[in-house]
Every structure is written in C-alpha cells, then in structure tokens.
Scaffold this motif. Sequence first.
Motif, PDB file in Angstrom:
ATOM      1  N   ASP A 155      -3.530  -3.578  -2.455  1.00  0.00           N
ATOM      2  CA  ASP A 155      -2.404  -2.646  -2.374  1.00  0.00           C
ATOM      3  C   ASP A 155      -2.860  -1.256  -2.807  1.00  0.00           C
ATOM      4  O   ASP A 155      -2.451  -0.725  -3.852  1.00  0.00           O
ATOM      5  CB  ASP A 155      -1.247  -3.137  -3.245  1.00  0.00           C
ATOM      6  CG  ASP A 155      -0.693  -4.463  -2.778  1.00  0.00           C
ATOM      7  OD1 ASP A 155      -0.720  -4.725  -1.568  1.00  0.00           O
ATOM      8  OD2 ASP A 155      -0.238  -5.248  -3.634  1.00  0.00           O
ATOM      9  N   THR A 156      -3.680  -0.627  -2.005  1.00  0.00           N
ATOM     10  CA  THR A 156      -4.320   0.629  -2.363  1.00  0.00           C
ATOM     11  C   THR A 156      -3.375   1.818  -2.231  1.00  0.00           C
ATOM     12  O   THR A 156      -2.401   1.781  -1.474  1.00  0.00           O
ATOM     13  CB  THR A 156      -5.552   0.860  -1.489  1.00  0.00           C
ATOM     14  OG1 THR A 156      -5.159   0.781  -0.113  1.00  0.00           O
ATOM     15  CG2 THR A 156      -6.614  -0.207  -1.769  1.00  0.00           C
ATOM     16  N   SER A 195      -3.874  -2.378  -8.190  1.00  0.00           N
ATOM     17  CA  SER A 195      -4.638  -2.082  -6.993  1.00  0.00           C
ATOM     18  C   SER A 195      -6.092  -1.811  -7.356  1.00  0.00           C
ATOM     19  O   SER A 195      -6.412  -1.446  -8.486  1.00  0.00           O
ATOM     20  CB  SER A 195      -4.041  -0.843  -6.314  1.00  0.00           C
ATOM     21  OG  SER A 195      -4.892  -0.357  -5.310  1.00  0.00           O
ATOM     22  N   GLY A 214       1.252  -1.773  -6.894  1.00  0.00           N
ATOM     23  CA  GLY A 214       0.653  -2.947  -6.295  1.00  0.00           C
ATOM     24  C   GLY A 214       0.864  -4.224  -7.070  1.00  0.00           C
ATOM     25  O   GLY A 214       1.128  -4.215  -8.277  1.00  0.00           O
ATOM     26  N   LYS A 246       0.829  -1.198   0.000  1.00  0.00           N
ATOM     27  CA  LYS A 246       0.000   0.000   0.000  1.00  0.00           C
ATOM     28  C   LYS A 246       0.869   1.257   0.000  1.00  0.00           C
ATOM     29  O   LYS A 246       2.025   1.236   0.420  1.00  0.00           O
ATOM     30  CB  LYS A 246      -0.904   0.002   1.235  1.00  0.00           C
ATOM     31  CG  LYS A 246      -1.896  -1.144   1.301  1.00  0.00           C
ATOM     32  CD  LYS A 246      -2.695  -1.097   2.593  1.00  0.00           C
ATOM     33  CE  LYS A 246      -3.687  -2.260   2.673  1.00  0.00           C
ATOM     34  NZ  LYS A 246      -4.465  -2.237   3.944  1.00  0.00           N
TER      35      LYS A 246
END
Length: 331
Positions: free
Chosen positions: A295-296, A313, A290, A273
């Motif tokens: 995985d923002t 992401s 990501g 992230k």
Amino acid sequence: MTVGTGTTLTAADDPILFSSTVNSKALEDNDLTVNAGSGAVTFVGAIGTVGDVELGAIIVNSTGVTQLLSTVRADSLVTNAGGTVEIDGGEVTTSGVQTYGENVTLGADTTLSGTDLTLSGTVDGGHALALNGSDATTLSSAVGGNTALTSLTTDAAGTTVIDGGTVTTTAEQTYGDDVTLGINTTLTGATVTTNGKVIGGTNSLDVAGNAVFGDAAADTVTGLSTLAVSGTTAINTSNITSSSTQVYEGDVTLAGPSTDVTLTATTVTTNGKIDGNGSGLGVTGNAVFGNDTTDTLTGLWSLAVSGTTAINSSNVTSTSTPVSYTHLRAH
C-alpha cells in the motif's frame, strides 16, 4: 379531455380514469384537482403536451395508486400522502414545484424537471432517475431501499438534501449540485460522484462503492462526523473534514499539481495505495497509511501529518519538501 377552466373532480373512494390525453384550453394553463379517496387515479395519455400550453397546477389526492402512464407537462404537480405514485411515462416537467407525498415507483427511466422537487416517500424501481431541480431537491425517505435504481443523477442547479438515510443504485450516482445531509447517510452504487460541495450537518457518510469527491478545489466536504469509502477514492477537492474518523478502504488518487489536499479528522486511515498525482497531502490529525507493505504512497509533492503516524507501507515518496511527521510509528 380539455380542461376549459379550473376544474375539480371528486369520487367517493372510486377510481378515476383519464383514458386519453389531458390538455388545457388553448392559450390557457388551467388547474386540475382530482380527489379520489381510496380510489385509483390513472392518466393513460400525455398531460399538457399540446402546443405551447402546459396544464396548470395538478393536485391528485388519492390513498390508492396514482399512475402516470405518459409524459406530464404542467405548472406544478402535487400528490398527497398515503398512496403510491407509479411514474411510467418517463418524464414529468413543471415550471414550478413537484411534490410527491407518497411512495414513488419508477416503471421507466425517468426525468423530473422543475423548481423544488420533493420526494417525501420512498423511491424504488430498476430504472434511471434524473432530478433536474433549479432550487431544492429533497429526498425525504430511502431511495432504492426495496428495489435499487439503476442510476441517480442531479443537475448542477440548486441543491440536493438527503434526509432519507440511504440511496441505493446498481450503477452510478452523480450529484451535480451541492449535497446536504440531514441524517447519517449511506450511498451505495458502483461509483458515487459529488461535483459540488458536501455539507455534512454533523452526520456520517458511508460510500459503499467507489467515490469521486468534487471536480474542483472549491468542492469541499465538510461537517461530517465520520467518512468511510469501501472502494477507490478520487479526491479532487482541497479539503475533507470530519469530527471523527475517515477510512478509505481502496486506493486513493489526489487531484493533481494544482490542488493540495487536506484531510482533517481524529484519524485518517488509508488501506490501499495513495497516488499523489503531484498534489501535496496534509493530514490534520493522526494517520494510518496502509495495512500491507504494497500500500505505497507515491507521486506526492509533499506530505505532512500533525498527529501520530503509523506506516504499514514499504514506500512513502514525495518529490519536494521532506516528509513531516509529528510522531512516527513504522511497522
């Protein structure tokens, strides 16, 4: 033992033992040179610790073992190449240089304080090492390669030059001053913190552990060939530059609203992230965000990528300007 004038002691490949303290004559800082050939040199007691008078320049020439079993206070300390130095007394303080020409073993948590600190050989031992050099601190060989140190700390004064390729600790590494890499370098520790600039010298930097880059925007990381971090990364500097790739395996946290961050590389890859913390993020080069939908990228003030972008992401969020991509490839 009291050194009443500049003194040289010589033994032909025989041991030399100082069984008690070694001090200079009152109000004098007299020099001491010890030549033992292949014989061991052992200082049992404290050196230069009586009153306000330190010993003068200490030179120890031995291809055997030199043992410092207590604290040392002197004008300078120089050991030759070919043997080993065991620092068991915890503290060596000089008003001038310290130069260790041979391998160093730590037998206790140790603080070395002086002007130029040069460790030419390897440094090993399961203890903490603090290096307080007001000028240059030079690590010429591997540190913790055989037996990892517990921690390594340098103070804010001077610079640190890493020429040995590896520094290994079981806990933290904290570099309070600017760091220059003289070779491709791997820093292994729980967390590696650089509170000054990192000057790559066209070398690669691998951090095996978590990383904290800078404690101010001016603490830039420049001149690297590649950068890789296996753990989490906190970026408190405004700029990280490499001529090739940057790979951040863990989560990345940016400095905050007062610092926009620019990452310059052929490709910047974040496999965790990104928490923008109110910072703007610019990628000069290609970007891969990501390797999983979780995985923002959140909390960014703005985001701009000059090259291609792969988004793996599920979420990219900025609070100000629209996100800018030159070439976008979403997965």
